[in-house]
Design an enzyme around this catalytic site. Structure first.
Site, PDB file in Angstrom:
ATOM      1  N   ASP A  74       0.934  -1.085  -0.014  1.00 40.31           N
ATOM      2  CA  ASP A  74       0.100   0.032  -0.102  1.00 40.31           C
ATOM      3  C   ASP A  74       0.840   1.185  -0.086  1.00 40.31           C
ATOM      4  O   ASP A  74       0.963   2.010   1.123  1.00 40.31           O
ATOM      5  CB  ASP A  74      -0.773   0.053   1.227  1.00 40.31           C
ATOM      6  CG  ASP A  74      -2.015   0.908   1.095  1.00 40.31           C
ATOM      7  OD1 ASP A  74      -2.187   1.651  -0.129  1.00 40.31           O
ATOM      8  OD2 ASP A  74      -2.953   0.932   1.782  1.00 40.31           O
ATOM      9  N   HIS A 163      -8.364   0.893   6.678  1.00 39.22           N
ATOM     10  CA  HIS A 163      -8.769   2.540   6.160  1.00 39.22           C
ATOM     11  C   HIS A 163     -10.074   2.880   6.666  1.00 39.22           C
ATOM     12  O   HIS A 163     -11.011   1.814   6.830  1.00 39.22           O
ATOM     13  CB  HIS A 163      -8.709   2.266   4.731  1.00 39.22           C
ATOM     14  CG  HIS A 163      -7.515   1.986   3.941  1.00 39.22           C
ATOM     15  ND1 HIS A 163      -7.201   1.651   2.929  1.00 39.22           N
ATOM     16  CD2 HIS A 163      -6.047   2.051   4.722  1.00 39.22           C
ATOM     17  CE1 HIS A 163      -6.019   1.226   2.580  1.00 39.22           C
ATOM     18  NE2 HIS A 163      -5.366   1.567   3.643  1.00 39.22           N
ATOM     19  N   ILE A 165     -12.852   6.542   7.372  1.00 43.32           N
ATOM     20  CA  ILE A 165     -13.304   8.035   7.306  1.00 43.32           C
ATOM     21  C   ILE A 165     -13.924   8.349   8.615  1.00 43.32           C
ATOM     22  O   ILE A 165     -14.862   7.501   9.005  1.00 43.32           O
ATOM     23  CB  ILE A 165     -14.089   8.072   5.996  1.00 43.32           C
ATOM     24  CG1 ILE A 165     -13.749   7.943   4.615  1.00 43.32           C
ATOM     25  CG2 ILE A 165     -14.658   9.617   6.007  1.00 43.32           C
ATOM     26  CD1 ILE A 165     -14.432   7.770   3.519  1.00 43.32           C
ATOM     27  N   HIS A 180      -8.117   7.981   6.314  1.00 48.35           N
ATOM     28  CA  HIS A 180      -7.005   6.923   6.221  1.00 48.35           C
ATOM     29  C   HIS A 180      -6.948   5.946   4.996  1.00 48.35           C
ATOM     30  O   HIS A 180      -7.854   5.086   4.792  1.00 48.35           O
ATOM     31  CB  HIS A 180      -7.004   5.868   7.494  1.00 48.35           C
ATOM     32  CG  HIS A 180      -5.526   4.974   7.469  1.00 48.35           C
ATOM     33  ND1 HIS A 180      -5.800   3.888   8.199  1.00 48.35           N
ATOM     34  CD2 HIS A 180      -4.464   4.829   6.851  1.00 48.35           C
ATOM     35  CE1 HIS A 180      -4.590   3.082   7.849  1.00 48.35           C
ATOM     36  NE2 HIS A 180      -3.936   3.688   7.119  1.00 48.35           N
ATOM     37  N   HIS A 270       2.568   7.217   5.705  1.00 48.64           N
ATOM     38  CA  HIS A 270       3.213   6.625   6.817  1.00 48.64           C
ATOM     39  C   HIS A 270       3.592   5.049   6.074  1.00 48.64           C
ATOM     40  O   HIS A 270       4.222   4.184   6.770  1.00 48.64           O
ATOM     41  CB  HIS A 270       2.012   6.368   7.884  1.00 48.64           C
ATOM     42  CG  HIS A 270       1.044   5.928   7.858  1.00 48.64           C
ATOM     43  ND1 HIS A 270      -0.276   6.190   8.386  1.00 48.64           N
ATOM     44  CD2 HIS A 270       0.495   4.702   7.011  1.00 48.64           C
ATOM     45  CE1 HIS A 270      -1.127   5.519   8.087  1.00 48.64           C
ATOM     46  NE2 HIS A 270      -0.800   4.609   7.300  1.00 48.64           N
ATOM     47  N   PRO A 302      -3.488   7.722  14.546  1.00 45.39           N
ATOM     48  CA  PRO A 302      -4.772   7.317  14.801  1.00 45.39           C
ATOM     49  C   PRO A 302      -4.824   6.015  15.633  1.00 45.39           C
ATOM     50  O   PRO A 302      -3.727   5.432  15.847  1.00 45.39           O
ATOM     51  CB  PRO A 302      -5.314   6.975  13.465  1.00 45.39           C
ATOM     52  CG  PRO A 302      -4.135   6.598  12.685  1.00 45.39           C
ATOM     53  CD  PRO A 302      -3.164   7.511  13.226  1.00 45.39           C
ATOM     54  N   HIS A 326       2.756   5.474  13.593  1.00 43.05           N
ATOM     55  CA  HIS A 326       1.786   5.739  12.551  1.00 43.05           C
ATOM     56  C   HIS A 326       0.359   5.528  13.083  1.00 43.05           C
ATOM     57  O   HIS A 326      -0.649   5.626  12.449  1.00 43.05           O
ATOM     58  CB  HIS A 326       1.877   5.150  11.098  1.00 43.05           C
ATOM     59  CG  HIS A 326       1.446   3.582  11.280  1.00 43.05           C
ATOM     60  ND1 HIS A 326       1.639   2.615  12.227  1.00 43.05           N
ATOM     61  CD2 HIS A 326       0.683   2.955  10.153  1.00 43.05           C
ATOM     62  CE1 HIS A 326       1.144   1.646  12.185  1.00 43.05           C
ATOM     63  NE2 HIS A 326       0.415   1.696  10.815  1.00 43.05           N
ATOM     64  N   GLY A 327       0.354   5.049  14.221  1.00 40.61           N
ATOM     65  CA  GLY A 327      -0.924   4.758  14.996  1.00 40.61           C
ATOM     66  C   GLY A 327      -0.736   3.819  16.204  1.00 40.61           C
ATOM     67  O   GLY A 327       0.459   3.792  16.716  1.00 40.61           O
ATOM     68  N   GLY A 329      -1.142   0.579  16.237  1.00 43.22           N
ATOM     69  CA  GLY A 329      -0.348  -0.715  15.855  1.00 43.22           C
ATOM     70  C   GLY A 329      -1.118  -1.894  16.661  1.00 43.22           C
ATOM     71  O   GLY A 329      -1.626  -1.883  17.693  1.00 43.22           O
TER      72      GLY A 329
END
Length: 397
Positions: A74, A163, A165, A180, A270, A302, A326-327, A329
């Site tokens: 991704d 992912h 919204i 995301h 990320h 996030p 990045h989050g 995890g």
């Protein structure tokens, strides 16, 4: 906390996590990466966990080489967020209509738009560079060019997995929009194409893990990969920007009376590669599940679909290659989460959030992730918190 250094590695592995909490497989992956001849250092984020070849939540700095499997499939996946003028007082009691309208405007899962989104018709969308971006599609790998129609129709779509919204409130009751996503199917196909090429190159034979196959500078294979990589990273950024524009349009219509105003968008990759300089050396820095957190740079970290997220500013810690997590995890695999939890657990853990609560998103249950507050505590020397936000609507694929 400050970092701890992992012993027994061939280059510095600086870890912003408790080594005892990192699964053995992930620790082995870190040591594997440290054996690559081109590696100059590794920074390990508090959301670290086992990945393909390299751990998610790591920053890999190499000189003259890049590992396509470490970047992942991704390419350019990341976050976007924007603060609005709306407050909790503007919200209706039932948010199901808002979620439905978002889902109607932005395809999720494997979905795509019936017709390619025209950015010229999106309110305030900056179209400079758009035509040049698509003209460069002609220069990407021949093996994926037949996907152009799909790539154009998936531009401005969410995808699935983690992912999302979200329509959020900060601690002052102000509404934020957050999402995301990444480079969708075109990024995946480009990544898989180049990973296969890398694994067949002579210099990659005999590696401890074939998923650590690299491209080397000043070779045609590296030039082709970097061309496609940077194009896909740009696709991902445009994808999020178009989704955010569509999201804003939904909010404008649904809150017409309140006349919402939107501040400047924050956007960060990320899963990507950047050319950066450290200690007098030009390096290719791969952030696999990590954001850039240079001094004063805004980022988004996030949590899960039932927990808080954070808008942050970087502190410019060069020991971490100017990076942060990045989050939250994952702390268990998707299959493990499905085995362990039920939809009733999901309902309980997402109480108060307007979202899907069915078996199709059970692998995204909050308990499958590390506690976001713990992750933030472990990186106090990497970022400062600007805002803590909590979703009240979450759209998943």
């Amino acid at each position: 906390m400050s970092y701890v250094e992992v012993p027994g590695a061939q280059v510095p592995i600086r870890m912003w996590a408790d080594p005892a909490s990192v699964e053995n497989g992930a620790m082995q992956q870190l040591r594997n990466v440290s054996t690559l001849p081109w590696i100059k250092g590794l920074a390990v984020m508090p959301d670290v966990h086992y990945g393909k070849g390299a751990t998610v939540g790591s920053v890999i700095a190499m000189h003259g080489a890049v590992c396509p499997a470490a970047v992942g499939v991704d390419i350019g996946c990341g976050m976007s967020a924007v603060k609005t003028s709306l407050t909790a007082d503007d919200l209706p009691g039932d948010l199901s209509r808002l979620r439905s309208k978002i889902e109607q405007a932005i395809p999720v899962g494997r979905g795509m738009h019936d017709e390619t989104v025209d950015p010229g018709k999106l309110h305030g969308f900056p179209t400079s560079g758009w035509d040049d971006f698509w003209s460069r599609f002609e220069g990407i790998a021949e093996a994926v060019k037949f996907r152009q129609e799909r790539a154009t129709k998936q531009m401005g779509t969410l995808g699935s997995g983690n992912h999302m919204i979200e329509f959020c409130l900060d601690e002052a009751g102000v509404v934020w929009l957050m999402l995301h996503s990444g480079s969708r199917n075109i990024g995946k196909e480009l990544a898989e194409h180049h990973i296969k090429i890398a694994q067949g190159l002579a210099h990659n034979q005999g590696l401890v893990d074939r998923d650590l196959a690299v491209f080397i500078s000043d070779t045609p294979q590296m030039a082709e990969y970097r061309n496609d990589l940077y194009w896909a990273q740009e696709y991902a950024k445009y994808n999020r920007a178009i989704m955010m524009a569509l999201f804003k349009d939904v909010v404008r219509r649904e809150f017409k009376k309140a006349k919402p105003v939107f501040e400047r968008e924050i956007s960060c990759h990320h899963n990507y590669v950047a050319e950066e300089r450290y200690e007098g050396m030009d390096l290719l820095v791969t952030r696999k599940g990590a954001i850039r957190a240079g001094t004063g740079e805004y980022g988004i970290i996030p949590g899960s679909m039932g927990t808080s997220s954070y808008i942050v500013k970087g502190l410019g810690n060069e020991k971490a290659f100017n990076s942060a997590s990045h989050g939250a995890g994952r702390r268990m695999s998707r299959n493990a989460a499905k085995r362990r939890f039920t939809t009733r657990d999901l309902e309980e853990q997402t109480r108060g959030v307007e979202c899907r609560k069915d078996s199709g998103v059970l692998d995204e249950i909050p308990a499958a992730y590390k506690p976001i507050e713990q992750v933030m505590e472990q990186q106090r020397d990497l970022v400062e918190v600007v805002a803590k936000i909590k979703q009240i609507v979450c759209v998943k694929g």
